[in-house]
Motif scaffolding. Structure first.
Motif, PDB file in Angstrom:
ATOM      1  N   PHE A 203      47.694 104.596  -6.982  1.00 58.06           N
ATOM      2  CA  PHE A 203      46.138 104.175  -7.000  1.00 58.06           C
ATOM      3  C   PHE A 203      46.685 103.628  -5.953  1.00 58.06           C
ATOM      4  O   PHE A 203      44.745 103.494  -4.353  1.00 58.06           O
ATOM      5  N   TRP A 204      47.121 102.460  -5.287  1.00 57.86           N
ATOM      6  CA  TRP A 204      47.671 102.387  -3.916  1.00 57.86           C
ATOM      7  C   TRP A 204      48.335 102.669  -2.733  1.00 57.86           C
ATOM      8  O   TRP A 204      47.863 102.671  -1.352  1.00 57.86           O
ATOM      9  N   SER A 205      49.219 103.651  -2.663  1.00 56.87           N
ATOM     10  CA  SER A 205      49.685 104.709  -2.053  1.00 56.87           C
ATOM     11  C   SER A 205      49.021 106.206  -1.821  1.00 56.87           C
ATOM     12  O   SER A 205      49.227 106.303  -0.850  1.00 56.87           O
ATOM     13  N   ILE A 206      47.847 106.139  -2.630  1.00 52.58           N
ATOM     14  CA  ILE A 206      47.574 107.389  -2.668  1.00 52.58           C
ATOM     15  C   ILE A 206      46.354 107.760  -2.781  1.00 52.58           C
ATOM     16  O   ILE A 206      45.704 108.405  -1.431  1.00 52.58           O
ATOM     17  N   MET A 207      45.293 107.416  -3.614  1.00 51.74           N
ATOM     18  CA  MET A 207      44.287 107.178  -3.631  1.00 51.74           C
ATOM     19  C   MET A 207      43.891 106.576  -2.022  1.00 51.74           C
ATOM     20  O   MET A 207      41.728 106.699  -1.523  1.00 51.74           O
ATOM     21  N   LEU A 208      43.751 104.763  -2.405  1.00 53.86           N
ATOM     22  CA  LEU A 208      43.015 104.285  -1.834  1.00 53.86           C
ATOM     23  C   LEU A 208      43.104 104.526  -0.225  1.00 53.86           C
ATOM     24  O   LEU A 208      42.292 104.274   0.526  1.00 53.86           O
ATOM     25  N   PRO A 209      44.930 105.349   0.295  1.00 50.69           N
ATOM     26  CA  PRO A 209      44.606 105.670   1.868  1.00 50.69           C
ATOM     27  C   PRO A 209      43.617 106.966   2.040  1.00 50.69           C
ATOM     28  O   PRO A 209      42.839 106.401   3.301  1.00 50.69           O
ATOM     29  N   MET A 210      43.663 107.403   1.165  1.00 53.35           N
ATOM     30  CA  MET A 210      42.352 108.985   0.994  1.00 53.35           C
ATOM     31  C   MET A 210      40.893 107.874   0.747  1.00 53.35           C
ATOM     32  O   MET A 210      39.576 108.297   1.599  1.00 53.35           O
ATOM     33  N   ALA A 211      40.481 106.960   0.496  1.00 50.10           N
ATOM     34  CA  ALA A 211      39.735 106.484   0.497  1.00 50.10           C
ATOM     35  C   ALA A 211      38.607 105.813   1.750  1.00 50.10           C
ATOM     36  O   ALA A 211      37.907 105.182   1.526  1.00 50.10           O
ATOM     37  N   THR A 212      38.833 105.749   2.818  1.00 47.43           N
ATOM     38  CA  THR A 212      38.923 104.444   4.262  1.00 47.43           C
ATOM     39  C   THR A 212      37.266 104.871   4.107  1.00 47.43           C
ATOM     40  O   THR A 212      36.667 104.060   4.113  1.00 47.43           O
ATOM     41  N   PRO A 213      36.955 105.893   4.642  1.00 54.07           N
ATOM     42  CA  PRO A 213      35.535 106.173   4.266  1.00 54.07           C
ATOM     43  C   PRO A 213      34.392 105.658   3.716  1.00 54.07           C
ATOM     44  O   PRO A 213      33.620 104.793   3.879  1.00 54.07           O
ATOM     45  N   MET A 214      34.433 105.140   2.641  1.00 56.11           N
ATOM     46  CA  MET A 214      34.150 105.091   1.369  1.00 56.11           C
ATOM     47  C   MET A 214      34.182 103.670   1.338  1.00 56.11           C
ATOM     48  O   MET A 214      33.865 102.505   1.146  1.00 56.11           O
ATOM     49  N   LEU A 215      35.708 103.052   1.400  1.00 56.49           N
ATOM     50  CA  LEU A 215      35.639 101.346   1.604  1.00 56.49           C
ATOM     51  C   LEU A 215      34.780 100.735   2.662  1.00 56.49           C
ATOM     52  O   LEU A 215      34.670  99.642   2.561  1.00 56.49           O
ATOM     53  N   ILE A 216      34.729 101.784   3.541  1.00 58.43           N
ATOM     54  CA  ILE A 216      33.359 101.329   4.808  1.00 58.43           C
ATOM     55  C   ILE A 216      32.239 101.063   4.145  1.00 58.43           C
ATOM     56  O   ILE A 216      31.719  99.688   4.854  1.00 58.43           O
ATOM     57  N   VAL A 217      31.983 101.990   3.347  1.00 60.36           N
ATOM     58  CA  VAL A 217      30.780 102.110   2.956  1.00 60.36           C
ATOM     59  C   VAL A 217      30.422 100.854   1.853  1.00 60.36           C
ATOM     60  O   VAL A 217      30.180 100.676   1.826  1.00 60.36           O
ATOM     61  N   ALA A 218      31.620 100.772   1.421  1.00 57.87           N
ATOM     62  CA  ALA A 218      31.542  99.125   0.720  1.00 57.87           C
ATOM     63  C   ALA A 218      31.015  98.288   0.598  1.00 57.87           C
ATOM     64  O   ALA A 218      30.501  97.472   0.451  1.00 57.87           O
TER      65      ALA A 218
END
Length: 297
Positions: A203-218
């Motif tokens: 989650f921390w090393s792979i998935m979360l860096p790939m979810a940068t656009p969704m993090l900004i939306v959130a």
């Protein structure tokens, strides 16, 4: 016929201006004016003195612009019995906003990741319950939560209102991240598991860096929703921790005698400034993240 000749455009050249295009432009202009006119009125009113406001020229530019209404709104406007401006509400809103946004996004992204890649037992049922709760009006939960929080001793406090915003933000955050992670290719996840990576490592090393656009939306959604909240802050924050929106309401409704419209408008713009800055600073990421999260449900 060669390949280059086949790619050449042929036929009548489309006209640049058509009735349909003119209609679209006219609609967009009218819509923009509809939303920008109140902002313009608020801005010019906040820069006028009361003597100029009495003339009634609401759309006219200020003859002698002044920042006195802004200074008064920030530092000395009365919010009930106290006259220390809306700055106190700003500090309270920041205290509420930062932990609420952090916790709701952290828990929501982790839950969405779990529902997407780790097929835990009852995941479908949990996701369905979250979606039902997401579309229920939160007003129906206010009285039961007041009773529960009073019993727990965290009502009328910053931790209490932070827990409230975190709870009410979880369904939407879970939906966003679950759809986003479900649209990602599973190969990086499988490769990480083969290499021995665990739940949190993936989650921390792979998935979360790939979810940068969704993090900004959130972040945009949570900042806007939590900062603009009124009813939850009024009920759960307590008299000493009222957020900026409640303080704005107190400024507007506690005026005695002549209403200071310039101060009211300045306080309104100050209250709306934080979500506006956040949105305009990352608006293109918002559209990109929403489109990416809508690919697969």
């Amino acid at each position: 016929m060669t390949a280059s000749a086949a790619l050449q455009p042929f036929g009548a050249r489309p006209r640049r201006l058509t009735p349909g295009r003119i209609g679209i432009y006219a609609f967009l202009v009218v819509t923009a004016l509809f939303f920008l006119t109140p902002l313009y009125v608020m801005l010019v009113t906040s820069l006028k003195s009361m003597d100029e406001l009495r003339l009634g020229a609401i759309l006219a530019l200020p003859r002698a612009p002044t920042l006195e209404p802004w200074i008064k709104a920030w530092s000395s406007a009365c919010t009930g019995l106290r006259c220390n401006g809306i700055s106190v509400g700003f500090v309270n809103s920041v205290k509420i906003l930062l932990p609420s946004v952090t916790l709701s996004i952290a828990i929501g992204s982790l839950t969405g990741y779990t529902l997407s890649f780790w097929r835990v037992r009852g995941a479908g049922l949990l996701f369905g319950v979250l979606m039902i709760v997401a579309f229920l009006p939160y007003q129906i939960f206010i009285y039961p939560l007041v009773r529960v929080f009073s019993f727990a001793g965290i009502n009328n406090s910053i931790p209490g209102i932070v827990v409230i915003h975190t709870i009410f933000g979880l369904p939407t955050m879970t939906l966003l991240f679950r759809n986003y992670f479900a649209a990602l290719p599973p190969e990086p996840f499988r490769a990480a598991r083969v290499d021995g990576a665990g739940f949190f490592r993936i989650f921390w090393s792979i998935m979360l860096p790939m979810a940068t656009p969704m993090l900004i939306v959130a972040v945009i959604l949570q900042v806007t929703g939590i900062w603009n909240d009124f009813i939850l802050g009024l009920v759960f924050a307590g008299r000493e921790n009222l957020p900026m929106t409640v303080q704005l309401n107190n400024i507007v409704n506690s005026t005695q005698g002549e209403r200071a419209y310039n101060v009211d408008m300045a306080a309104t713009i100050l209250t709306a400034l934080v979500p506006l800055v956040v949105y305009f600073a990352s608006g293109r990421w918002f559209v990109r993240g929403i489109a990416a999260g809508a690919v697969k449900g």
